[in-house]
Design a protein around this motif. Structure first.
Motif, PDB file in Angstrom:
ATOM      1  N   SER A  27       0.843  -1.195   0.000  1.00  0.00           N
ATOM      2  CA  SER A  27       0.000   0.000   0.000  1.00  0.00           C
ATOM      3  C   SER A  27       0.884   1.252   0.000  1.00  0.00           C
ATOM      4  O   SER A  27       2.029   1.226   0.454  1.00  0.00           O
ATOM      5  N   MET A  28       0.322   2.340  -0.492  1.00  0.00           N
ATOM      6  CA  MET A  28       1.086   3.574  -0.709  1.00  0.00           C
ATOM      7  C   MET A  28       0.908   4.521   0.471  1.00  0.00           C
ATOM      8  O   MET A  28      -0.080   5.257   0.559  1.00  0.00           O
ATOM      9  N   THR A  29       1.867   4.497   1.389  1.00  0.00           N
ATOM     10  CA  THR A  29       1.838   5.378   2.554  1.00  0.00           C
ATOM     11  C   THR A  29       2.259   6.787   2.149  1.00  0.00           C
ATOM     12  O   THR A  29       2.683   7.035   1.011  1.00  0.00           O
ATOM     13  N   MET A  30       2.204   7.713   3.106  1.00  0.00           N
ATOM     14  CA  MET A  30       2.641   9.072   2.811  1.00  0.00           C
ATOM     15  C   MET A  30       4.094   9.090   2.354  1.00  0.00           C
ATOM     16  O   MET A  30       4.469   9.860   1.460  1.00  0.00           O
ATOM     17  N   SER A  68      -3.788   5.629   5.785  1.00  0.00           N
ATOM     18  CA  SER A  68      -3.151   6.713   6.539  1.00  0.00           C
ATOM     19  C   SER A  68      -3.094   8.004   5.735  1.00  0.00           C
ATOM     20  O   SER A  68      -3.102   9.102   6.300  1.00  0.00           O
ATOM     21  N   VAL A  69      -3.045   7.890   4.403  1.00  0.00           N
ATOM     22  CA  VAL A  69      -3.001   9.089   3.564  1.00  0.00           C
ATOM     23  C   VAL A  69      -4.332   9.831   3.640  1.00  0.00           C
ATOM     24  O   VAL A  69      -4.375  11.066   3.687  1.00  0.00           O
ATOM     25  N   PHE A  70      -5.420   9.057   3.665  1.00  0.00           N
ATOM     26  CA  PHE A  70      -6.736   9.682   3.789  1.00  0.00           C
ATOM     27  C   PHE A  70      -6.902  10.369   5.135  1.00  0.00           C
ATOM     28  O   PHE A  70      -7.537  11.405   5.252  1.00  0.00           O
ATOM     29  N   MET A  71      -6.314   9.775   6.171  1.00  0.00           N
ATOM     30  CA  MET A  71      -6.499  10.291   7.522  1.00  0.00           C
ATOM     31  C   MET A  71      -5.562  11.451   7.866  1.00  0.00           C
ATOM     32  O   MET A  71      -5.760  12.143   8.854  1.00  0.00           O
ATOM     33  N   ASP A  72      -4.547  11.656   7.033  1.00  0.00           N
ATOM     34  CA  ASP A  72      -3.532  12.671   7.330  1.00  0.00           C
ATOM     35  C   ASP A  72      -3.963  14.044   6.810  1.00  0.00           C
ATOM     36  O   ASP A  72      -3.356  14.613   5.924  1.00  0.00           O
ATOM     37  N   GLY A  73      -5.046  14.559   7.363  1.00  0.00           N
ATOM     38  CA  GLY A  73      -5.516  15.889   6.992  1.00  0.00           C
ATOM     39  C   GLY A  73      -6.195  15.890   5.637  1.00  0.00           C
ATOM     40  O   GLY A  73      -6.006  15.019   4.809  1.00  0.00           O
ATOM     41  N   GLY A  74      -6.994  16.872   5.387  1.00  0.00           N
ATOM     42  CA  GLY A  74      -7.616  17.018   4.084  1.00  0.00           C
ATOM     43  C   GLY A  74      -9.062  16.600   4.069  1.00  0.00           C
ATOM     44  O   GLY A  74      -9.929  17.333   3.619  1.00  0.00           O
ATOM     45  N   LEU A  75      -9.370  15.398   4.549  1.00  0.00           N
ATOM     46  CA  LEU A  75     -10.752  14.937   4.548  1.00  0.00           C
ATOM     47  C   LEU A  75     -11.579  15.649   5.614  1.00  0.00           C
ATOM     48  O   LEU A  75     -12.752  15.929   5.420  1.00  0.00           O
ATOM     49  N   ASP A  76     -10.956  15.920   6.737  1.00  0.00           N
ATOM     50  CA  ASP A  76     -11.655  16.605   7.816  1.00  0.00           C
ATOM     51  C   ASP A  76     -11.336  18.095   7.744  1.00  0.00           C
ATOM     52  O   ASP A  76     -10.401  18.579   8.371  1.00  0.00           O
ATOM     53  N   GLY A  77     -12.097  18.809   6.943  1.00  0.00           N
ATOM     54  CA  GLY A  77     -11.854  20.229   6.748  1.00  0.00           C
ATOM     55  C   GLY A  77     -12.441  21.061   7.879  1.00  0.00           C
ATOM     56  O   GLY A  77     -12.985  20.551   8.857  1.00  0.00           O
TER      57      GLY A  77
END
Length: 276
Positions: A27-30, A68-77
């Motif tokens: 999987s593609m981590t940050m 982890s990429v989804f959870m690392d900011g951005g989705l929760d504006g």
């Protein structure tokens, strides 16, 4: 230099990037999104290799973007400022897109050797490569639809140029798996090999053939193919005329003919490193 998501070996003019997190289905981590373009740009700029091969260890090529990429900011504006948050998130997506655009821009051809699943962003990565090859167990899935989002790091501008538009749409709308045999039938992959081992052996053989040719001629072919894809026939013909007027190299032509007549491998100069 060492990387956390893949290994990089350069030998025989071939740079081999091998994803090495099989326990996480590669999987593609940050870190991956930072490291891959760094490695590809380094190879491209330094001219250390004449061709790049991307493969993977384990059952799958890649399961795509790590959660982890989804959870690392951005989705929760910021709920008080959604438009400002959206503007910033756009730049995060643009940064992710740049990871695969680096493959397209590399001076060297990039070959993908795909076994098991190329899922989600794995499709985006594969479509940014020059050529794709698969083992019989491989499959491709635009998985983003199944998790409630629209694929955004390269699927649509690249996939619809590689396969019939109807198939690209079906893959995106349904998130279904496209098996290797069908992928070859519709032109997504060049060849299907029986096993992952045969796949890597076959792709490395193709890489060696590329590496044996004039690096200047090969990089010209890649530049022309990319340009022709994005421009009219008239513009592309004009560009190749300008390219050859400036960069056709008589020494390489002479060496190719001499080597053939003398039944030996030709010897060509590498591309010059680019200064940062």
């Amino acid at each position: 230099m060492t990387y956390s998501c893949f290994s990089l070996e350069i030998a025989g003019h071939i740079a081999h990037i091998r994803f090495n997190r099989p326990e996480k289905a590669n999987s593609m981590t940050m870190a991956f999104w930072r490291e891959l373009p760094e490695a590809v740009n380094r190879i491209s700029n330094s001219a250390e290799a004449r061709v790049i091969v991307i493969s993977a260890e384990g059952k799958h090529f890649t399961s795509g973007m790590d959660i982890s990429v989804f959870m690392d900011g951005g989705l929760d504006g910021d709920p008080q400022n959604p438009q400002v948050s959206a503007e910033a998130f756009r730049y995060k997506i643009r940064a992710l897109q740049e990871t695969f655009s680096a493959l397209e821009r590399a001076r060297q051809p990039v070959l993908a050797a795909i076994q098991g699943g190329a899922i989600g962003a794995g499709v985006d990565l594969a479509t940014a490569c020059d050529c794709r090859y698969a083992s019989a167990d491989a499959f491709f899935a635009v998985q983003e639809t199944a998790i409630g989002m629209t694929a955004d790091v390269g699927t649509f501008p690249r996939l619809v140029r590689l396969i019939p538009e109807g198939w690209a749409r079906q893959m995106a709308y349904t998130a279904e798996r496209l098996p290797a045999a069908k992928a070859k039938e519709i032109g997504l992959v060049n060849e299907v090999f029986d096993t992952p081992e045969a796949l890597l052996e076959g792709v490395m053989a193709i890489a060696r053939k590329i590496a044996a040719h004039s690096p200047l001629a090969v990089t010209g072919c890649k530049a022309m193919a990319n340009y022709a894809r994005d421009h009219s026939t008239a513009d592309a013909l004009d560009y190749i005329a300008v390219w050859n007027a400036a960069m056709l190299r008589p020494d390489d032509i002479r060496e190719a003919y001499l080597a053939r007549g003398e039944k030996r491998e030709p010897v060509f100069d590498d591309l010059k490193p680019l200064k940062r």
